[in-house]
Structure formats: C-alpha cells, structure tokens
Design an enzyme around this catalytic site. Structure first.
Site, PDB file in Angstrom:
ATOM      1  N   TYR A   1      19.848  21.018  61.726  1.00 53.60           N
ATOM      2  CA  TYR A   1      18.952  21.092  60.571  1.00 53.60           C
ATOM      3  C   TYR A   1      19.689  20.976  59.247  1.00 53.60           C
ATOM      4  O   TYR A   1      19.046  20.909  58.201  1.00 53.60           O
ATOM      5  CB  TYR A   1      18.139  22.385  60.599  1.00 53.60           C
ATOM      6  CG  TYR A   1      16.994  22.297  61.560  1.00 53.60           C
ATOM      7  CD1 TYR A   1      17.234  22.239  62.925  1.00 53.60           C
ATOM      8  CD2 TYR A   1      15.678  22.261  61.122  1.00 53.60           C
ATOM      9  CE1 TYR A   1      16.192  22.152  63.828  1.00 53.60           C
ATOM     10  CE2 TYR A   1      14.635  22.171  62.018  1.00 53.60           C
ATOM     11  CZ  TYR A   1      14.889  22.119  63.358  1.00 53.60           C
ATOM     12  OH  TYR A   1      13.865  22.023  64.247  1.00 53.60           O
TER      13      TYR A   1
ATOM     14  N   ASP B   1      18.279  26.568  78.319  1.00 53.23           N
ATOM     15  CA  ASP B   1      17.261  26.018  79.221  1.00 53.23           C
ATOM     16  C   ASP B   1      16.781  27.103  80.175  1.00 53.23           C
ATOM     17  O   ASP B   1      15.602  27.162  80.539  1.00 53.23           O
ATOM     18  CB  ASP B   1      17.746  24.771  79.974  1.00 53.23           C
ATOM     19  CG  ASP B   1      19.227  24.728  80.228  1.00 53.23           C
ATOM     20  OD1 ASP B   1      19.987  25.083  79.315  1.00 53.23           O
ATOM     21  OD2 ASP B   1      19.629  24.359  81.337  1.00 53.23           O
TER      22      ASP B   1
ATOM     23  N   ASP C   1      14.058  27.089  67.061  1.00 55.92           N
ATOM     24  CA  ASP C   1      12.804  26.466  66.646  1.00 55.92           C
ATOM     25  C   ASP C   1      11.925  26.210  67.877  1.00 55.92           C
ATOM     26  O   ASP C   1      10.745  26.590  67.922  1.00 55.92           O
ATOM     27  CB  ASP C   1      13.132  25.150  65.928  1.00 55.92           C
ATOM     28  CG  ASP C   1      11.923  24.523  65.262  1.00 55.92           C
ATOM     29  OD1 ASP C   1      10.868  25.175  65.225  1.00 55.92           O
ATOM     30  OD2 ASP C   1      12.034  23.388  64.785  1.00 55.92           O
TER      31      ASP C   1
END
Ligand code: NAD
Length: 484
Positions: free
Chosen positions: A127, A207, A231
C-alpha cells in the site's frame, strides 16, 4: 465539555450514512462541534490530484479526530486513493477492525462467541504504492516492511490486548515465502512477545488464518497482520458477523484518529436511503470511546443492538431473512436508534470490546536501530534488471563476456527462477531478467566499478532497475533464485 471533530461525509452513500450517524451521536448528549470537510471524488474532479484539500488537512490538524464516509477515486482524475492518503498523511498506523456477533443479526456462526479484533498495519507494505512498469509488459511493486513500522503495529496489538483484557495475540504472516519482508514482521512479533508474558502469542501463515477464520473464528482474539493481508482478512472477518453493513473501524496514530466504516461508497445505492448505517454508527462508537466518552459509547452501542434485536433492519439484512418489504430505511434506522437510546438488548453476547479508548499508550522500551546495534554491513554484489527480448542463455553468455575483470555474472533469473546457467525447466520468456553480478576476488566492491558495469551492460541491453546486495552481520539481506 464539547469536542471538535472533522466530519467528512464522502462519496456515494457516504452523505446518507454520515448524516444518520451524526444525528445519533448528537442525540446521545455528547456535544460535538462538527467541522464538515470535503475529500474524495468531487475534489479530484476539481483538479486536486490528492483528493484531500488543504482545508480538510488543516481541520484534522486542529481537531485530531475525524469521522469519515467512504471516498472514491474516480478513474482518470487521480492516481492515489484519498483514503490511503488521509491515513498516511496523519500516520494513523493502526487500522483496528473489531468482529463480533451483533444481537439481531443472523449469521452462520450464531452463538459461537466471535469477538476478535483485526489490527492491520496501515502505512507500509504494497500500500505504499511504489510501483514501476519496468518494461512495456512487466509491472513491479515494492513491498515495504520496516522494523519500526512492524514494531509500532505489533506493539499496538499487544497493548490493545492488555487494555481490553484479551489473552492472545496472533501474528498472521507469509514468512514461509516472503522471508525478508513478512519474515521481518514475524520476527518482530516473536521478539515483542517476550515483553508481554501475560499474553499468549502465536504466529500463523496467513492462508491458514483464512482457513481457520472460516472454520473456527472464535479461536481468535487479537490478530495482527501487514497491510494487504490485514485488508483482506478483515473483510473476511466482517463477512462472518453480518457483512460490510456492520463492519466498523478506527485508524489510530500517535496524534490523530480517523473513524470510518470498512465499506466503500456502494454507488448503486447512493441517494436511495436504503443502505445500512450501522457500520458508521459503530465506528462513531469507537470514536466516543477514543474521546473518553465511554458511557455514551455504551449507550449508543446498546441502542443500535436493541434496534436490530427488535427487528428494525435495513435491506442488506432483510434480504437475508427474505422479508424485503419490511426493510427500514437508512434515516428510519437512525430514528429508531435515537428512540432506543437508553434501552439495552435482551441478549448480550460476551465481548471485551469498548475499552479501546484513550490515547495510544506510552511506548515501552524500544530496541536500538540496526546502526545503534552496530550490525556489520557489507556489499556482496549487485542485481541489475534488464529488458531483453532474447534467449536467456545467449543473454548470459553476452553479459558474462562484458562483465570485465572485476565482476562475474553469477546467474540470471526471471520472475525469481533461475534461467542461467541453464537450469532446465520451461519458463515463459517475459523479456525481463535479474542479472546478479558478484565482485571477483581481489576486486572489492566500489561505486566506480558498479557505474562502469552498468554502462557496459547498458551498451548491450537497457537496465531498468538495480539493487545492491547487502549483508548484515554475515547474513544475506536478499534472496537466492528458485532452482539454484
Ligand atoms: P462497497 O463496499 O462500496 O460495496 C460493495 C457492496 O457491499 C455494495 O454493493 C453493497 O451490496 C454492500 N454494502 C457495502 N456497504 C454496505 C452498507 N453500509 N449496507 C449494506 N450493504 C453494503 O465496495 P465497492 O463497490 O468495491 O467500492 C465502491 C467504491 O468505494 C470504490 O470507488 C472504492 O474505491 C471505494 N471504497 C472506499 C473505501 C473507503 O472509503 N474506506 C473502502 C472500500 C471501497
């Protein structure tokens, strides 16, 4: 006592949810002097490529607290998201997104005791938005993870756990693949865990976090992750407890806090008075906690819960229950919450939420920086990225020949995988190569030597990017190629 708060209504459904929220907060009795400010689509369209005008920045400088609706970045008017700009301008490094069961909101996990908080790093990672189109066909982005940024956010997570009487902090990461970036984040988590012996610590591959969160979400308490992972995982978390209509968040920095719903501007619902304002109202509850108005925060929260429990729900929930006809409007929902101020829901799901108020705690002892710790640094070589539409073995032979007496070409890789010396395999040729040059023994690294090498390479094929290979305390600070 009254508080000054910057109110940014935002784009799309933003003004509707912002107005609903403002009415509820004003009715709670807390006196807020709202400074209404602009950001987002209209600002971009006027030619301000930041999307956040000076007056808005000045207002937040004054108030130190903002409540904002969602902001859009219209295609073709600006490059950067105004949301991300706002978070970064005020170094609001901690994005805090609680996920817990809400009375009256049906979910697949009813009664399982979901009550956890995702703490997302808010400044760094992909980001940071540092991207390059290295060739006409290859785009790259820098994943920026710093020791300081990692320490700030992970410490925030531990301090939040302590403040709320929570018992576990989980670091979600991808250090198994991204050893230097995510590896640093995980290592900082392990180092900091030692300072908080009263809080259990675990680290999980991200994950697996996604998998565990769907399978047994109640196992989480405080989950901290880097920006992109945080996010995604926090949106997943909001889906567990009713969806984006209920997902609140706060962006906390050392000086400024910005509160906003997790959802976006939902343009197709703009102006229809049907969207769920709960997410922004609950974000404003986080704001009241932050301001120290704990009693009012609980009153508003209870009124929202009592309203939902009584069956007043907006279209998003009504659709789930199949009773679309009886859906409450956005403004109607706010009216009911106001009527219900002072009421409590009959069911109270146990939650530790609500104690996340007040200023960010005073920092504990911080580590010395790498320089202060006198970690020995060395330059082991250079990676030069080149654009070349050619066979990698021919490229390797050509670059070996021009390396000169002071450098040798150790290898070429593409997209991280070894292609020269010929390692076999069937890699696609994307015309973009990482060429690793190491100083020959007896020819220590020098800047002039590097400049000469770049020139010789560039005489053959254009170089597009270069990195020094640095070692710290004898350890390589860079990756080897796959297949080596
Ligand atoms: P979105 O969150 O705006 O909407 C996705 C869908 O989620 C909606 O169509 C709706 O079905 C549902 N939804 C969202 N909020 C809801 C609510 N309060 N009540 C009921 N249902 C709700 O996501 P998007 O469509 O991907 O993005 C639209 C715009 O918003 C984009 O320009 C994007 O960049 C921006 N955005 C802004 C923020 C922010 O300001 N923090 C966050 C996300 C997206």
């Amino acid at each position: 006592m009254s508080y000054k708060v910057t109110l940014i209504p935002g784009d799309g459904v933003g003004p509707e949810v912002a107005e609903a929220t403002r009415r509820v907060i004003d009715a709670s009795g807390v006196r807020i002097d709202w400074e209404v400010a602009e950001a987002g689509a209209e600002v971009f369209k006027r030619g301000d490529t930041s999307g956040v005008p000076r007056e808005t920045r000045d207002s937040i400088e004054r108030t130190r607290v903002a409540l904002k609706g969602p902001l859009e970045t219209p295609v073709g008017f600006g490059e950067k998201s105004a949301n991300v700009t706002l978070r970064k301008l005020f170094e609001t490094y901690a994005n805090v997104r609680p996920a817990r069961q809400i009375p009256g909101v049906p979910t697949r996990y009813d009664g399982e005791g979901i009550d956890f908080i995702v703490v997302r790093e808010n400044i760094e990672d992909l980001y940071a938005g540092v991207e390059y189109e290295n060739t006409r066909d290859v785009a790259v982005g820098l994943k920026i993870i710093t020791r300081r940024g990692s320490e700030k956010i992970i410490r925030y997570a531990f301090e939040l756990a302590e403040r709320e009487g929570r018992t576990k902090v989980s670091v979600g990461h991808k250090a198994n693949i991204l050893k230097h970036t995510e590896g640093l984040f995980k290592a900082v988590g392990e180092e900091l865990a030692a300072e908080y012996p009263g809080i259990a610590f675990e680290h999980l591959i991200i994950d697996n976090v996604a998998h565990q969160m769907v399978k047994n979400p109640a196992q989480f308490d405080v989950l901290v992750a880097t920006n992109l992972h945080g996010d995604i995982i926090s949106d997943l978390a909001s889906g567990l407890v009713g969806g984006l209509g209920f997902a609140a968040s706060g962006n906390y920095g050392d000086e400024v806090a910005i509160f906003e719903a997790v959802h976006g501007s939902a343009p197709k619902y703009a102006g229809k008075n049907v969207i769920n304002p709960t997410a922004l109202i609950l974000s404003a509850v986080m704001m009241l906690d932050h301001l120290g108005e704990k009693a009012a925060a609980r009153t508003v929260e209870d009124a929202v819960f009592a309203t939902l429990e009584a069956g007043a729900v907006t279209l998003d929930v009504a659709r789930q229950t199949g009773d679309v006809e009886s859906a409450t409007s956005t403004s109607g929902f706010a009216d009911k919450v106001i009527e219900n101020l002072g009421r409590t829901p009959s069911v109270r799901y146990p939650s530790k939420a609500g104690q996340r108020s007040g200023p960010v705690p005073a920092p504990r002892a911080r580590w010395a920086t790498g320089a202060a710790r006198q970690i020995e640094t060395a330059i082991h070589g250079v990676d030069i990225y080149v654009e070349a539409e050619m066979d990698p073995v021919a490229l390797g032979d050509m670059l070996s020949a021009i390396a000169g007496p002071d450098w040798w070409l150790e290898f070429i890789s593409t997209r991280g995988t070894l292609v020269y010396p010929n390692a076999g395999g069937r890699m696609d040729n994307v015309g973009w190569w990482r060429c690793r040059f190491i100083p020959v023994q007896g020819h220590p690294y020098s800047e002039a030597g590097f400049a000469g090498l770049l020139q010789r390479v560039n005489a053959k094929v254009p170089w597009v990017q270069a990195f020094k290979l640095r070692g710290y305390g004898g350890k390589a600070g860079y990756t080897a190629p796959q297949g080596a």
